[in-house]
Structure formats: C-alpha cells, structure tokens
Write a protein that holds these residues in place. Structure first.
Motif, PDB file in Angstrom:
ATOM      1  N   ASN A   1     -11.304   2.733   0.812  1.00 52.42           N
ATOM      2  CA  ASN A   1     -12.607   2.523   0.761  1.00 52.42           C
ATOM      3  C   ASN A   1     -12.919   1.178   0.996  1.00 52.42           C
ATOM      4  OD1 ASN A   1     -13.826   5.283  -0.195  1.00 52.42           O
ATOM      5  ND2 ASN A   1     -12.418   4.805  -1.677  1.00 52.42           N
ATOM      6  N   TRP A   2     -14.172   0.724   1.389  1.00 50.48           N
ATOM      7  CA  TRP A   2     -14.718  -0.691   1.752  1.00 50.48           C
ATOM      8  C   TRP A   2     -15.676  -0.857   1.050  1.00 50.48           C
ATOM      9  CZ3 TRP A   2     -18.428  -1.849   6.298  1.00 50.48           C
ATOM     10  CH2 TRP A   2     -18.491  -3.074   6.155  1.00 50.48           C
ATOM     11  N   LEU A   3     -15.951  -1.874   0.191  1.00 51.98           N
ATOM     12  CA  LEU A   3     -17.065  -2.356  -0.600  1.00 51.98           C
ATOM     13  C   LEU A   3     -17.539  -3.873   0.247  1.00 51.98           C
ATOM     14  CD1 LEU A   3     -18.885  -2.206  -2.810  1.00 51.98           C
ATOM     15  CD2 LEU A   3     -17.685  -3.534  -4.114  1.00 51.98           C
ATOM     16  N   PRO A   4     -18.502  -3.620   0.910  1.00 52.32           N
ATOM     17  CA  PRO A   4     -19.007  -4.943   1.536  1.00 52.32           C
ATOM     18  C   PRO A   4     -19.502  -5.776   0.403  1.00 52.32           C
ATOM     19  CG  PRO A   4     -20.066  -2.882   2.553  1.00 52.32           C
ATOM     20  CD  PRO A   4     -19.271  -2.539   1.542  1.00 52.32           C
ATOM     21  N   SER A   5     -19.322  -7.130   0.394  1.00 54.52           N
ATOM     22  CA  SER A   5     -19.604  -8.027  -0.469  1.00 54.52           C
ATOM     23  C   SER A   5     -21.230  -8.444  -0.399  1.00 54.52           C
ATOM     24  CB  SER A   5     -18.865  -9.272  -0.453  1.00 54.52           C
ATOM     25  OG  SER A   5     -19.324 -10.112  -1.537  1.00 54.52           O
ATOM     26  N   ALA A   6     -21.784  -8.607  -1.589  1.00 52.64           N
ATOM     27  CA  ALA A   6     -23.427  -9.078  -1.424  1.00 52.64           C
ATOM     28  C   ALA A   6     -23.162 -10.580  -1.799  1.00 52.64           C
ATOM     29  CB  ALA A   6     -23.993  -8.484  -2.820  1.00 52.64           C
ATOM     30  N   ILE A   7     -21.981 -11.338  -1.809  1.00 55.91           N
ATOM     31  CA  ILE A   7     -21.873 -12.688  -1.864  1.00 55.91           C
ATOM     32  C   ILE A   7     -21.170 -13.310  -0.825  1.00 55.91           C
ATOM     33  CG2 ILE A   7     -20.744 -14.529  -3.534  1.00 55.91           C
ATOM     34  CD1 ILE A   7     -20.476 -12.053  -5.490  1.00 55.91           C
ATOM     35  N   PRO A   8     -21.919 -14.355  -0.127  1.00 60.35           N
ATOM     36  CA  PRO A   8     -21.321 -14.927   1.084  1.00 60.35           C
ATOM     37  C   PRO A   8     -20.296 -16.055   1.041  1.00 60.35           C
ATOM     38  CG  PRO A   8     -23.513 -15.689   0.918  1.00 60.35           C
ATOM     39  CD  PRO A   8     -23.039 -14.711  -0.258  1.00 60.35           C
ATOM     40  N   GLY A   9     -19.392 -16.294   1.766  1.00 59.94           N
ATOM     41  CA  GLY A   9     -18.564 -17.178   1.562  1.00 59.94           C
ATOM     42  C   GLY A   9     -17.236 -16.807   0.928  1.00 59.94           C
TER      43      GLY A   9
ATOM     44  N   GLY B   1       0.699  -1.020   0.012  1.00 57.55           N
ATOM     45  CA  GLY B   1       0.073   0.097   0.081  1.00 57.55           C
ATOM     46  C   GLY B   1       0.911   1.212  -0.036  1.00 57.55           C
ATOM     47  N   ALA B   2       1.918   1.352   0.634  1.00 58.78           N
ATOM     48  CA  ALA B   2       2.772   2.521   0.861  1.00 58.78           C
ATOM     49  C   ALA B   2       3.451   2.989  -0.424  1.00 58.78           C
ATOM     50  CB  ALA B   2       3.670   2.305   2.019  1.00 58.78           C
ATOM     51  N   GLY B   3       3.638   1.733  -1.225  1.00 59.46           N
ATOM     52  CA  GLY B   3       4.415   2.079  -2.458  1.00 59.46           C
ATOM     53  C   GLY B   3       3.609   2.505  -3.689  1.00 59.46           C
ATOM     54  N   ILE B   4       2.281   2.637  -3.585  1.00 57.85           N
ATOM     55  CA  ILE B   4       1.450   2.643  -4.501  1.00 57.85           C
ATOM     56  C   ILE B   4       1.654   4.451  -5.029  1.00 57.85           C
ATOM     57  CG2 ILE B   4      -0.846   2.978  -5.577  1.00 57.85           C
ATOM     58  CD1 ILE B   4      -1.496   0.718  -3.738  1.00 57.85           C
ATOM     59  N   THR B   5       1.989   4.582  -6.215  1.00 52.35           N
ATOM     60  CA  THR B   5       2.209   6.018  -6.655  1.00 52.35           C
ATOM     61  C   THR B   5       0.856   6.562  -7.599  1.00 52.35           C
ATOM     62  OG1 THR B   5       3.376   5.415  -8.708  1.00 52.35           O
ATOM     63  CG2 THR B   5       4.630   5.815  -6.951  1.00 52.35           C
ATOM     64  N   SER B   6       0.119   5.463  -7.887  1.00 52.97           N
ATOM     65  CA  SER B   6      -1.231   5.950  -8.421  1.00 52.97           C
ATOM     66  C   SER B   6      -2.361   6.682  -7.592  1.00 52.97           C
ATOM     67  CB  SER B   6      -1.928   4.630  -9.098  1.00 52.97           C
ATOM     68  OG  SER B   6      -3.126   5.028  -9.382  1.00 52.97           O
ATOM     69  N   LYS B   7      -2.886   7.649  -8.332  1.00 48.89           N
ATOM     70  CA  LYS B   7      -3.823   8.447  -7.792  1.00 48.89           C
ATOM     71  C   LYS B   7      -5.258   7.918  -7.719  1.00 48.89           C
ATOM     72  CE  LYS B   7      -1.624  12.856  -8.182  1.00 48.89           C
ATOM     73  NZ  LYS B   7      -0.821  12.697  -7.164  1.00 48.89           N
ATOM     74  N   ALA B   8      -5.130   6.578  -8.111  1.00 52.20           N
ATOM     75  CA  ALA B   8      -6.648   5.949  -8.494  1.00 52.20           C
ATOM     76  C   ALA B   8      -7.091   5.576  -6.871  1.00 52.20           C
ATOM     77  CB  ALA B   8      -6.142   4.509  -8.875  1.00 52.20           C
ATOM     78  N   VAL B   9      -8.353   5.627  -7.020  1.00 54.24           N
ATOM     79  CA  VAL B   9      -9.149   5.440  -5.379  1.00 54.24           C
ATOM     80  C   VAL B   9      -8.844   3.815  -5.205  1.00 54.24           C
ATOM     81  CG1 VAL B   9     -11.393   5.240  -4.632  1.00 54.24           C
ATOM     82  CG2 VAL B   9     -11.033   6.874  -6.473  1.00 54.24           C
ATOM     83  N   ARG B  10      -8.461   3.943  -3.908  1.00 49.93           N
ATOM     84  CA  ARG B  10      -8.364   2.418  -3.421  1.00 49.93           C
ATOM     85  C   ARG B  10      -9.441   1.692  -2.698  1.00 49.93           C
ATOM     86  NH1 ARG B  10      -2.258   4.420  -1.496  1.00 49.93           N
ATOM     87  NH2 ARG B  10      -1.780   5.410  -3.334  1.00 49.93           N
ATOM     88  N   TRP B  11      -9.656   0.671  -2.855  1.00 51.36           N
ATOM     89  CA  TRP B  11     -10.725  -0.332  -2.141  1.00 51.36           C
ATOM     90  C   TRP B  11     -10.237  -1.404  -1.724  1.00 51.36           C
ATOM     91  CZ3 TRP B  11     -15.859   1.265  -2.588  1.00 51.36           C
ATOM     92  CH2 TRP B  11     -16.140   2.642  -3.589  1.00 51.36           C
ATOM     93  N   CYS B  12     -11.117  -1.965  -0.635  1.00 52.13           N
ATOM     94  CA  CYS B  12     -10.623  -3.188  -0.005  1.00 52.13           C
ATOM     95  C   CYS B  12     -11.760  -3.897   0.457  1.00 52.13           C
ATOM     96  CB  CYS B  12      -9.803  -2.976   1.317  1.00 52.13           C
ATOM     97  SG  CYS B  12     -10.588  -2.124   2.527  1.00 52.13           S
ATOM     98  N   GLY B  13     -11.637  -5.318   0.842  1.00 53.97           N
ATOM     99  CA  GLY B  13     -12.546  -6.125   1.126  1.00 53.97           C
ATOM    100  C   GLY B  13     -13.214  -6.083   2.689  1.00 53.97           C
ATOM    101  N   ASP B  14     -12.756  -5.424   3.561  1.00 58.20           N
ATOM    102  CA  ASP B  14     -13.270  -5.587   4.811  1.00 58.20           C
ATOM    103  C   ASP B  14     -12.931  -4.077   5.849  1.00 58.20           C
ATOM    104  OD1 ASP B  14     -10.861  -5.952   7.004  1.00 58.20           O
ATOM    105  OD2 ASP B  14     -10.342  -6.680   5.255  1.00 58.20           O
TER     106      ASP B  14
END
Length: 179
Positions: free
Chosen positions: A79-87, A56-69
């Motif tokens: 940013n966090w995107l809760p999943s609609a898919i269990p499992g 993460g600290a080495g990313i030079t892109s200005k892109a919006v960052r997202w994760c899973g929890d």
C-alpha cells in the motif's frame, strides 16, 4: 477514542514496553524493522524502497504493509500513502501520518529517540542501508514539527523512554495507556 501506537527503531525501545502495548490491544504500526519486536502490529510502514528491497521478503508478520511512494508500492505489491506534507520525510513521521489516515485521534510514540547518543537503532546498525547520523537527526526535528502543524486535533504523545524529540508532549507509556 481511537488510540494507535507507532513503534520506531530508536535504541530506547524496550521489550516490556512492547508487551504493554500488546496487552493494551491498541492498533500498532511498526516502523521498519520494529515489526520484529511488535509482531502483533496491524501495519508495517517503511518509506524507503531500499528498505523493502533489503528486508521485505523476510517479513513473517501478516500486518498490512505501507510505503511512501507509488513506485515502491507497485514494485512490492504494498500500500502507498501519499503524504500531505511536502519536503523531506522519515519513516517514523510517515507512520504517524498513516495512523491519522487510519482514524487515530491519539497516537502514542515509542522508540522515537531522534538521537544517536545511545546508538542508532534497538537492533544495531543496518549492514547494507544507511544509518542515522547527526545530519539526519537534525533534519528529523523539522520533519516532525511540520507534521505537528498539520495533525489537526490529533493528540500525539511521545512515550519513548529517551528522546530528543521536543515538538510533542511527553508521557510514560503506563500513564498514556491508563487514560
């Protein structure tokens, strides 16, 4: 029609394909380290806290960052995107979910090899993180199939040059971009 591309880390990913995406000007989501070959991406998605800790600290892109929890989102201020898919899940699967969340009607996939026959990633093995093995590759098939079941009317096309992923139709990137 809002077309997005999701660019994963499979070894079939090529620089010419990334250049075609850039020239097409469509919204692009980089999966994990693939932000390095698609620096023009609008978003970077990595589900795992360990990946964000390592890279993460080495990313030079200005892109919006997202994760899973939520924990990872708070820890790294992303940013966090809760999943609609269990499992179980994988970052490539969740990147497609993100594209749908962002309004995609059509999603083109690159680097979605779902195989270790030709190597693990276009960038080689991770030094400090786990890498795909035959068990994770088998699990991915089910994870992508579950995504397909909830994708609604979103068209998902696998444009990867080599793939073992069979639940989405295949098409060359050139053809998909010309439509």
């Amino acid at each position: 029609m809002d077309t997005f591309a999701c660019v994963a880390s499979g070894p079939s990913l090529t620089a010419p394909d990334c250049k075609l995406l850039h020239e097409a000007g469509i919204a692009t989501i980089a999966v994990n380290n693939s932000w390095e070959v698609v620096p023009f991406s609008s978003s970077i998605y990595a589900a795992d806290c360990c990946w964000w800790e390592e890279y993460g600290a080495g990313i030079t892109s200005k892109a919006v960052r997202w994760c899973g929890d939520e924990f990872t989102a708070r820890r790294f201020g992303i940013n966090w995107l809760p999943s609609a898919i269990p499992g179980s899940f994988n970052s490539g699967q969740r990147a497609i979910e993100l594209a749908i969340h962002l309004g995609a009607c059509r999603v083109l996939l690159l680097g979605y090899d779902c195989s270790i026959r030709n190597g693990t990633h276009w960038h080689g093995n991770h030094a400090l993180l786990s890498n795909p093995d035959k068990f994770s590759v088998a699990r991915w098939q089910d994870e992508f199939s579950r995504l397909r079941a909830v994708a609604g009317g979103v068209e998902i096309i696998n444009c990867s040059r080599f793939t073992r992923l069979t639940c989405f139709p295949r098409q060359s990137l050139e053809t998909a971009l010309s439509l």
